[in-house]
Design an enzyme around this catalytic site. Structure first.
Site: not given
Length: 339
Positions: A93, A167, A304
């Site tokens: 991420h 997210h 996502e």
């Protein structure tokens, strides 16, 4: 840093902050018109700054999901030294200070049938190990058609990789309601990318046929989240990338989530080639959210939209390379309704 609230003509409400581009509240009605906030999160910006290790509602970048070994090839050179924050050797991420942990410039926008906020951020050359100065904008819109629209755009001055996502964790029963493992899930995909124990794709592309990864027809996902099939059990449940049955670049159906108790339904559409369905396996009761709600294991799920994890190291996956002169554009829509 501050909060912004969007509201449409039907009374739906979306609240966000320019810290991390975080969406903190989404209020939608059930089949009887009763409103509930269906996304997990915190009450204050300070809590997001200090405690958002779960990435509640946040923009993710530069690279959403994982990059194996914290390195990747680009134009014959190895780009290494990405921050290790997934297991002992992998990158997750966007790194230590990704898009979810920076302050974005916010501008309120509106148009025919929507209100919104345009978020802008410049990621400097070398930030979190990624090459190139990246100028990125993300527009959140709440439409009168009961849609949350996300529009991404970016340019770079050097070749780089880019794979943004959002997210948000959803629970259509309400963020403090019954477990969403009772929801029905449909995922518009005949294939998925299996992973190793650390969530890094093996490079295989497998059919969902005959497996507990098959969501081509809607079913209660909690019934198979503890499946003994190896590609599910090794990750402690669902945390996988599905390859969508649609043309890449065209806005098409990714998934449909439905809560039969409240009647709330959420359809997800995207221009992206994949969607990561994450069942909240790492929530563990250590985070106390809005209104004092303790978020325990699997009390939220994510859809996502994305390019595939570890694509820079998998040459046969859709490419995530962005070059000078190119404009990255991507769109995702979450459409809320009832049955």
């Amino acid at each position: 840093m501050e909060f912004y609230t969007l509201e449409n003509k039907n009374g739906l409400k979306l609240k966000l902050t320019n810290f991390g581009g975080i969406v903190s509240e989404i209020h939608v009605p059930d089949r009887d018109g009763k409103m509930a906030d269906i996304t997990l999160g915190f009450d204050t910006i300070d809590e997001y700054v200090d405690h958002n290790d779960a990435y509640f509602g946040a923009l993710i970048g530069r690279y959403g999901n994982r990059i194996g070994g914290c390195k990747f090839p680009l134009d014959g050179k190895e780009i290494g030294g990405l921050y290790t924050n997934s297991g002992e050797a992998d990158h997750l991420h966007g790194g230590k200070v990704g898009f979810d942990k920076v302050e974005w410039t916010a501008e309120e926008v509106s148009g025919d049938g929507y209100t919104g906020v345009k978020l802008s951020y410049t990621s400097v050359d070398g930030e979190e190990g990624y090459p190139g100065k990246l100028d990125c904008t993300v527009v959140y819109k709440l439409t009168d058609d009961n849609e949350w629209v996300i529009e991404y755009e970016a340019v770079t001055d050097k070749p780089t990789v880019f794979n943004p996502t959002n997210h948000a964790y959803f629970n259509l029963a309400g963020h403090d309601g019954a477990s969403p493992t009772n929801h029905e899930m449909l995922i518009n995909a005949a294939f998925y990318t299996p992973t190793d124990d650390g969530g890094i794709p093996t490079g295989e592309i497998l059919s969902v046929e005959g497996s507990d990864m098959d969501f081509r027809e809607a079913r209660v996902y909690g019934e198979t989240i503890d499946s003994e099939e190896s590609y599910i059990s090794r990750l402690g449940g669902y945390d996988h990338n599905w390859i969508l049955d649609k043309q890449y670049g065209e806005l098409g159906l990714a998934a449909i989530a439905y809560d039969p108790v409240s009647g709330r339904e959420m359809k997800c559409f995207t221009t992206e080639p994949g969607v990561q369905f994450y069942g909240g396996n790492f929530l563990d009761g250590s985070l106390t959210g809005k209104g004092g709600k303790v978020y325990n294991k699997r009390e939220g799920f994510c859809l996502e939209t994305q390019h595939f994890p570890d694509s820079p190291n998998k040459g046969h996956f859709p490419a995530t390379t962005l070059r000078p002169g190119e404009v990255f554009k991507s769109k995702t829509v979450y459409r809320f309704g009832v049955r």
